[in-house]
Design a protein around this motif. Structure first.
Motif, PDB file in Angstrom:
ATOM      1  N   VAL A  32       0.850  -1.181   0.000  1.00 29.07           N
ATOM      2  CA  VAL A  32       0.000   0.000   0.000  1.00 29.07           C
ATOM      3  C   VAL A  32       0.887   1.233   0.000  1.00 29.07           C
ATOM      4  CG1 VAL A  32      -0.179   0.001   2.528  1.00 29.07           C
ATOM      5  CG2 VAL A  32      -1.948   1.130   1.175  1.00 29.07           C
ATOM      6  N   PHE A  33       0.457   2.269  -0.714  1.00 27.66           N
ATOM      7  CA  PHE A  33       1.203   3.519  -0.825  1.00 27.66           C
ATOM      8  C   PHE A  33       0.237   4.698  -0.686  1.00 27.66           C
ATOM      9  CE2 PHE A  33       5.141   1.736  -2.496  1.00 27.66           C
ATOM     10  CZ  PHE A  33       4.736   0.557  -3.117  1.00 27.66           C
ATOM     11  N   ASP A  34       0.825   5.870  -0.418  1.00 24.37           N
ATOM     12  CA  ASP A  34       0.106   7.145  -0.536  1.00 24.37           C
ATOM     13  C   ASP A  34      -1.136   7.254   0.334  1.00 24.37           C
ATOM     14  OD1 ASP A  34       0.762   6.988  -4.072  1.00 24.37           O
ATOM     15  OD2 ASP A  34       2.035   7.820  -2.499  1.00 24.37           O
ATOM     16  N   THR A  35      -1.118   6.575   1.462  1.00 21.28           N
ATOM     17  CA  THR A  35      -2.176   6.727   2.442  1.00 21.28           C
ATOM     18  C   THR A  35      -1.489   6.932   3.792  1.00 21.28           C
ATOM     19  OG1 THR A  35      -4.280   5.751   3.197  1.00 21.28           O
ATOM     20  CG2 THR A  35      -2.381   4.281   3.054  1.00 21.28           C
ATOM     21  N   PRO A  36      -2.082   7.632   4.750  1.00 22.77           N
ATOM     22  CA  PRO A  36      -1.391   7.894   6.006  1.00 22.77           C
ATOM     23  C   PRO A  36      -0.790   6.636   6.636  1.00 22.77           C
ATOM     24  CG  PRO A  36      -3.335   9.255   5.894  1.00 22.77           C
ATOM     25  CD  PRO A  36      -3.379   8.352   4.688  1.00 22.77           C
ATOM     26  N   GLY A  37       0.506   6.719   6.917  1.00 25.84           N
ATOM     27  CA  GLY A  37       1.238   5.598   7.476  1.00 25.84           C
ATOM     28  C   GLY A  37       1.999   4.788   6.456  1.00 25.84           C
ATOM     29  N   ALA A  38       1.843   5.091   5.171  1.00 22.64           N
ATOM     30  CA  ALA A  38       2.510   4.338   4.109  1.00 22.64           C
ATOM     31  C   ALA A  38       3.508   5.231   3.363  1.00 22.64           C
ATOM     32  CB  ALA A  38       1.489   3.768   3.135  1.00 22.64           C
ATOM     33  N   MET A  39       4.448   4.594   2.685  1.00 23.55           N
ATOM     34  CA  MET A  39       5.412   5.334   1.883  1.00 23.55           C
ATOM     35  C   MET A  39       4.696   6.085   0.757  1.00 23.55           C
ATOM     36  SD  MET A  39       8.920   3.920   0.067  1.00 23.55           S
ATOM     37  CE  MET A  39       8.105   2.776  -1.053  1.00 23.55           C
ATOM     38  N   SER A  40       5.123   7.333   0.564  1.00 24.14           N
ATOM     39  CA  SER A  40       4.467   8.152  -0.446  1.00 24.14           C
ATOM     40  C   SER A  40       5.425   8.661  -1.520  1.00 24.14           C
ATOM     41  CB  SER A  40       3.777   9.355   0.220  1.00 24.14           C
ATOM     42  OG  SER A  40       3.026  10.092  -0.704  1.00 24.14           O
ATOM     43  N   TRP A  41       6.708   8.794  -1.176  1.00 26.19           N
ATOM     44  CA  TRP A  41       7.640   9.396  -2.127  1.00 26.19           C
ATOM     45  C   TRP A  41       9.064   9.048  -1.709  1.00 26.19           C
ATOM     46  CZ3 TRP A  41       7.229  10.938  -6.824  1.00 26.19           C
ATOM     47  CH2 TRP A  41       8.110  11.848  -7.409  1.00 26.19           C
ATOM     48  N   THR A  42       9.973   9.036  -2.673  1.00 27.88           N
ATOM     49  CA  THR A  42      11.395   8.874  -2.391  1.00 27.88           C
ATOM     50  C   THR A  42      12.145   9.967  -3.136  1.00 27.88           C
ATOM     51  OG1 THR A  42      11.588   7.262  -4.182  1.00 27.88           O
ATOM     52  CG2 THR A  42      11.319   6.410  -1.952  1.00 27.88           C
ATOM     53  N   GLU A  43      13.202  10.467  -2.505  1.00 28.28           N
ATOM     54  CA  GLU A  43      13.862  11.655  -3.040  1.00 28.28           C
ATOM     55  C   GLU A  43      15.367  11.587  -2.791  1.00 28.28           C
ATOM     56  OE1 GLU A  43      11.846  15.653  -2.613  1.00 28.28           O
ATOM     57  OE2 GLU A  43      13.363  15.739  -1.034  1.00 28.28           O
ATOM     58  N   LEU A  44      16.121  11.912  -3.814  1.00 28.86           N
ATOM     59  CA  LEU A  44      17.574  11.978  -3.703  1.00 28.86           C
ATOM     60  C   LEU A  44      17.995  13.408  -3.398  1.00 28.86           C
ATOM     61  CD1 LEU A  44      20.453  10.755  -4.164  1.00 28.86           C
ATOM     62  CD2 LEU A  44      20.191  11.422  -6.568  1.00 28.86           C
ATOM     63  N   VAL A  45      18.778  13.578  -2.356  1.00 32.47           N
ATOM     64  CA  VAL A  45      19.386  14.862  -2.030  1.00 32.47           C
ATOM     65  C   VAL A  45      20.867  14.733  -2.377  1.00 32.47           C
ATOM     66  CG1 VAL A  45      19.854  16.574  -0.238  1.00 32.47           C
ATOM     67  CG2 VAL A  45      17.713  15.263  -0.195  1.00 32.47           C
ATOM     68  N   THR A  46      21.335  15.527  -3.330  1.00 33.22           N
ATOM     69  CA  THR A  46      22.687  15.331  -3.839  1.00 33.22           C
ATOM     70  C   THR A  46      23.353  16.650  -4.216  1.00 33.22           C
ATOM     71  OG1 THR A  46      24.017  14.236  -5.561  1.00 33.22           O
ATOM     72  CG2 THR A  46      21.799  14.951  -6.183  1.00 33.22           C
ATOM     73  N   PRO A  47      24.657  16.773  -3.964  1.00 30.28           N
ATOM     74  CA  PRO A  47      25.390  17.961  -4.405  1.00 30.28           C
ATOM     75  C   PRO A  47      25.762  17.904  -5.875  1.00 30.28           C
ATOM     76  CG  PRO A  47      26.864  16.480  -3.243  1.00 30.28           C
ATOM     77  CD  PRO A  47      25.484  15.877  -3.133  1.00 30.28           C
ATOM     78  N   ASP A  48      25.453  16.790  -6.551  1.00 30.08           N
ATOM     79  CA  ASP A  48      25.793  16.622  -7.969  1.00 30.08           C
ATOM     80  C   ASP A  48      24.563  16.227  -8.777  1.00 30.08           C
ATOM     81  OD1 ASP A  48      27.140  16.338 -10.369  1.00 30.08           O
ATOM     82  OD2 ASP A  48      27.928  14.341  -9.884  1.00 30.08           O
ATOM     83  N   PRO A  49      23.600  17.138  -8.928  1.00 34.16           N
ATOM     84  CA  PRO A  49      22.393  16.797  -9.691  1.00 34.16           C
ATOM     85  C   PRO A  49      22.683  16.417 -11.139  1.00 34.16           C
ATOM     86  CG  PRO A  49      22.042  18.788  -8.398  1.00 34.16           C
ATOM     87  CD  PRO A  49      23.500  18.488  -8.337  1.00 34.16           C
ATOM     88  N   GLU A  50      23.638  17.089 -11.767  1.00 41.95           N
ATOM     89  CA  GLU A  50      23.917  16.786 -13.165  1.00 41.95           C
ATOM     90  C   GLU A  50      24.419  15.362 -13.327  1.00 41.95           C
ATOM     91  OE1 GLU A  50      23.163  18.470 -15.821  1.00 41.95           O
ATOM     92  OE2 GLU A  50      22.238  20.000 -14.535  1.00 41.95           O
ATOM     93  N   GLY A  51      25.344  14.950 -12.462  1.00 38.70           N
ATOM     94  CA  GLY A  51      25.833  13.589 -12.521  1.00 38.70           C
ATOM     95  C   GLY A  51      24.749  12.574 -12.241  1.00 38.70           C
ATOM     96  N   ALA A  52      23.854  12.894 -11.304  1.00 41.54           N
ATOM     97  CA  ALA A  52      22.769  11.974 -10.962  1.00 41.54           C
ATOM     98  C   ALA A  52      21.794  11.819 -12.117  1.00 41.54           C
ATOM     99  CB  ALA A  52      22.037  12.466  -9.715  1.00 41.54           C
TER     100      ALA A  52
END
Length: 275
Positions: free
Chosen positions: A147-167
């Motif tokens: 299950v996703f996108d409901t309270p208590g479930a995973m909704s999104w994943t995100e990369l935080v990176t100092p090298d967006p171009e390489g990513a």
């Protein structure tokens, strides 16, 4: 998380059980922590989860957290004694070995080569060229989150990176993700599209909490009904509010650390985008 990235999973995955997600789509998240007993207390109290401990002795007490009887996330002991507590993002694949080859050719590292996890599936752990760790999951008996996108479930994943171009180059080569710039105020936000859906996002480190020289990392967003109340409750339970709740076009978000230091995020969705 950009406004246009919300609600892009298949309709049957939002708040109801699903058998699996498409290859190239984040399908699971789990926590590696030396404080497994503390995690089994903290997260159920925060999200209303229950826990199912893997009966295999070799699993080391790995726990599948359930929301209404459906799998939403996991937690287990660290792979090595000095590993810092961390939430890991798993991307679905139908061939973990093929992904391992792509990672190496694209300049990443194979941290843990593909191996079978009992009869559940096949997994591997990698890092991208900037050092962000991520995993893949090739399902057998266990498909990942139900299950996703409901309270208590995973909704999104995100990369935080100092090298967006390489990513942008790396993840397109590895998963076929197409980078698209997304509006989010003054932030240079990138959404990754796979076919007709946005499956993940990326942004540079921001603010004093995340210095420009911070190592790259993936973070998991869990959906909640009220980001302010949940963040406050997390603090009461021994967690830390790293970034206080704030508004974005998609809703209200906050970044937290659990009592042993693992980073995770909350999102209280205020609107979804029709697909």
């Amino acid at each position: 998380m950009p406004e246009t990235a919300v609600g892009r999973r298949s309709p049957e995955s939002r708040g109801v059980a699903v058998a699996s997600v498409a290859p190239g789509t984040p399908c699971w998240a789990d926590l590696a922590t030396p404080g497994l007993d503390a995690a089994r207390r903290f997260y159920p109290e925060l999200f209303g989860w229950t826990g199912r401990v893997d009966p295999e002795p070799e699993a080391g007490g790995y726990t599948v957290f359930l929301l209404g009887g459906r799998a939403v996330a996991g937690a287990g002991p660290p792979a090595v004694p000095d590993q810092v507590p961390i939430w890991s993002t798993y991307v679905a694949t139908d061939d973990a070995d093929l992904v391992a080859g792509r990672v190496e050719r694209a300049g990443g590292q194979v941290v843990v080569p593909p191996f079978e996890v009992f009869d559940r599936g096949r997994m591997a752990v990698f890092t991208d060229p900037a050092g962000a760790a991520f995993s893949v999951w090739q399902p057998f008996a266990f498909a990942g989150a139900e299950v996703f996108d409901t309270p208590g479930a995973m909704s999104w994943t995100e990369l935080v990176t100092p090298d967006p171009e390489g990513a942008r180059v790396f993840y397109e080569l590895v998963f076929g993700w197409q980078p698209e710039e997304e509006p989010m105020g003054q932030v240079a936000y990138t959404g990754w599209r796979l076919g007709d859906r946005m499956v993940a996002g990326m942004m540079p480190p921001l603010g004093v909490e995340f210095p420009a020289d911070s190592p790259a990392y993936w973070t998991v967003y869990f959906s909640v009904a009220d980001a302010d109340a949940t963040a406050a409750h997390a603090a009461e339970l021994g967690g830390t509010i790293l970034v206080p709740p704030r508004d974005i076009p998609a809703g209200r978000i906050a970044a937290l650390r659990d009592p042993t230091g693992a980073l995770f995020s909350l999102i209280s969705l205020t609107r979804t985008v029709p697909r």
